[in-house]
Scaffold this active site. Structure first.
Site, PDB file in Angstrom:
ATOM      1  N   GLY A  34       0.817  -1.208   0.000  1.00 22.35           N
ATOM      2  CA  GLY A  34       0.000   0.000   0.000  1.00 22.35           C
ATOM      3  C   GLY A  34       0.849   1.255   0.000  1.00 22.35           C
ATOM      4  N   LEU A  36       0.537   3.632  -2.118  1.00 24.00           N
ATOM      5  CA  LEU A  36       0.958   3.459  -3.510  1.00 24.00           C
ATOM      6  C   LEU A  36       1.462   4.753  -4.138  1.00 24.00           C
ATOM      7  CD1 LEU A  36      -1.905   1.103  -4.762  1.00 24.00           C
ATOM      8  CD2 LEU A  36       0.299   0.507  -3.724  1.00 24.00           C
ATOM      9  N   HIS A  40       4.446   1.806  -8.096  1.00 19.05           N
ATOM     10  CA  HIS A  40       3.485   0.696  -8.040  1.00 19.05           C
ATOM     11  C   HIS A  40       2.564   0.718  -9.271  1.00 19.05           C
ATOM     12  CE1 HIS A  40       4.192   1.347  -3.577  1.00 19.05           C
ATOM     13  NE2 HIS A  40       4.494   0.084  -3.716  1.00 19.05           N
ATOM     14  N   GLY A 151       9.322  -4.291  -8.448  1.00 19.63           N
ATOM     15  CA  GLY A 151      10.204  -3.204  -8.878  1.00 19.63           C
ATOM     16  C   GLY A 151      11.666  -3.552  -8.646  1.00 19.63           C
ATOM     17  N   ASP A 154      13.877  -2.553  -5.197  1.00 21.82           N
ATOM     18  CA  ASP A 154      14.235  -3.545  -4.172  1.00 21.82           C
ATOM     19  C   ASP A 154      14.921  -4.699  -4.900  1.00 21.82           C
ATOM     20  OD1 ASP A 154      12.778  -2.598  -1.537  1.00 21.82           O
ATOM     21  OD2 ASP A 154      11.427  -2.230  -3.201  1.00 21.82           O
ATOM     22  N   VAL A 180      11.181   3.585 -10.776  1.00 21.84           N
ATOM     23  CA  VAL A 180      10.596   4.868 -11.194  1.00 21.84           C
ATOM     24  C   VAL A 180      11.163   5.944 -10.276  1.00 21.84           C
ATOM     25  CG1 VAL A 180       8.455   6.163 -11.523  1.00 21.84           C
ATOM     26  CG2 VAL A 180       8.520   3.714 -12.035  1.00 21.84           C
ATOM     27  N   SER A 189       9.558   5.703  -3.280  1.00 23.27           N
ATOM     28  CA  SER A 189       9.407   4.736  -2.191  1.00 23.27           C
ATOM     29  C   SER A 189       8.326   5.259  -1.258  1.00 23.27           C
ATOM     30  CB  SER A 189      10.729   4.622  -1.420  1.00 23.27           C
ATOM     31  OG  SER A 189      10.498   4.022  -0.155  1.00 23.27           O
ATOM     32  N   ARG A 191       8.397   5.080   1.752  1.00 26.46           N
ATOM     33  CA  ARG A 191       9.076   5.640   2.921  1.00 26.46           C
ATOM     34  C   ARG A 191       9.614   7.054   2.669  1.00 26.46           C
ATOM     35  NH1 ARG A 191      10.655  -0.082   3.919  1.00 26.46           N
ATOM     36  NH2 ARG A 191       9.780  -0.663   5.948  1.00 26.46           N
TER      37      ARG A 191
HETATM   38  O1  PAF Z   1       8.151  -4.651  -1.792  1.00 29.04           O
HETATM   39  C1  PAF Z   1       7.161  -4.712  -1.035  1.00 29.04           C
HETATM   40  O2  PAF Z   1       6.310  -3.806  -0.995  1.00 29.04           O
HETATM   41  C2  PAF Z   1       6.996  -5.918  -0.109  1.00 29.04           C
HETATM   42  O3  PAF Z   1       8.233  -6.378   0.347  1.00 29.04           O
HETATM   43  C3  PAF Z   1       6.179  -7.052  -0.733  1.00 29.04           C
HETATM   44  C4  PAF Z   1       6.875  -7.635  -1.962  1.00 29.04           C
HETATM   45  C5  PAF Z   1       4.801  -6.550  -1.139  1.00 29.04           C
HETATM   46  C6  PAF Z   1       6.000  -8.190   0.270  1.00 29.04           C
HETATM   47  O4  PAF Z   1       5.341  -7.765   1.420  1.00 29.04           O
END
Ligand code: PAF
Length: 282
Positions: A34, A36, A40, A151, A154, A180, A189, A191
């Protein structure tokens, strides 16, 4: 505009996917936690190019957070997320509660190795990839999707998921999609929302220094020297650097195999926010 259908149980999710499969359609899953952003939504859009239907999951997975991390503070914006998924073209949101994902007595976990134990994120977040692998395996099995999109931001996570799917023979193809970025290079991100205005001004330096190191390596400089210079620039700017390393792009081993390409990966803290990024070098 009507709202996006929301499945809150595995049974509801499977009923949607079964109907699509029975109609001869392929299904893509975009797993998310979430909050987003455009990154995403780019996964949803790529899913639509590769499959007939796209479902996105929203689940803040407690198993990938250490007790000291930001599970409670992690941004939760369900209504906003559902509207974004709808406008990006997703056909379904899977939003399970904690008890639906991990029923009382849940006691199984996936033990990860290979790219998950190369001394990058795993050195600083030892619980992380086991938690990610467990929830992603569950999501792939629950959804029975044909493809799932992740993505490259990560990057270690992407390799861990690919390894797990290969090792467990899960019938799903994993697609990695480019990071992106904001116009100034900062990788998107969820965060980033934690950054103060001053930290947000400094944050793009992370990507700038990755590019500086990649440029120096391509010009023939020794990795150790180029990386040390970048770390010192980042520290002077206010970052606390967990790692900045050149790794094999497929295995994440410390000695890149020239045949497989190499990747620069960085993690650094700026105030309370931990940022990660990576770029291809060759
Ligand atoms: O990258 C993420 O947002 C999370 O690590 C994932 C892949 C949804 C797993 O919880």
């Amino acid at each position: 505009m009507s709202e996006i259908p929301v499945a809150r149980t595995i049974a509801e999710l499977r009923a949607h996917v079964r109907a699509w499969h029975q109609a001869g359609q392929t299904v893509a899953l975009v797993p998310t936690m979430g909050a987003l952003h455009r990154g995403h939504l780019a996964l949803v859009e790529e899913g639509l190019r590769r499959a007939d239907q796209v479902a996105a999951s929203i689940f803040v997975n407690p198993k990938q957070f250490a007790p000291t991390e930001d599970f409670d503070a992690y941004p939760r914006r369900e209504a906003d997320d559902l509207a974004k998924l709808k406008s990006a073209g997703a056909a379904l949101a899977f939003v399970p509660g904690g008890g639906e994902m991990y029923a009382a007595g849940f006691a199984t976990a996936i033990a990860v190795g290979g790219p998950a134990t190369q001394g990058l994120e795993d050195r600083f977040r030892p619980h992380f990839f086991g938690g990610v692998a467990t929830v992603v395996a569950k999501l792939l099995i629950q959804s029975q999707c044909d493809i799932a999109l992740f993505g490259e931001k990560d990057y270690q996570q992407l390799l861990v998921v690919k390894q797990m799917v290969r090792d467990l023979d899960l019938p799903c193809r994993i697609i990695g999609c480019p990071t992106v970025r904001e116009a100034d290079g900062l990788a998107l991100s969820s965060r980033n929302a934690y950054l103060t205005a001053e930290e947000r001004r400094i944050a793009p330096m992370l990507h700038q220094q990755l590019q500086a190191v990649a440029g120096a390596l391509r010009a023939g400089k020794a990795p150790g020297e180029a990386i040390e210079a970048a770390i010192s620039v980042l520290i002077t700017a206010g970052f606390s650097v967990d790692y900045l390393e050149l790794r094999d792009a497929e295995t994440l081993a410390p000695e890149p195999d020239p045949g497989r390409g190499s990747r620069l990966l960085v993690a650094a803290r700026l105030g309370k926010t931990r940022l990660i990024d990576n770029i291809a070098v060759y």
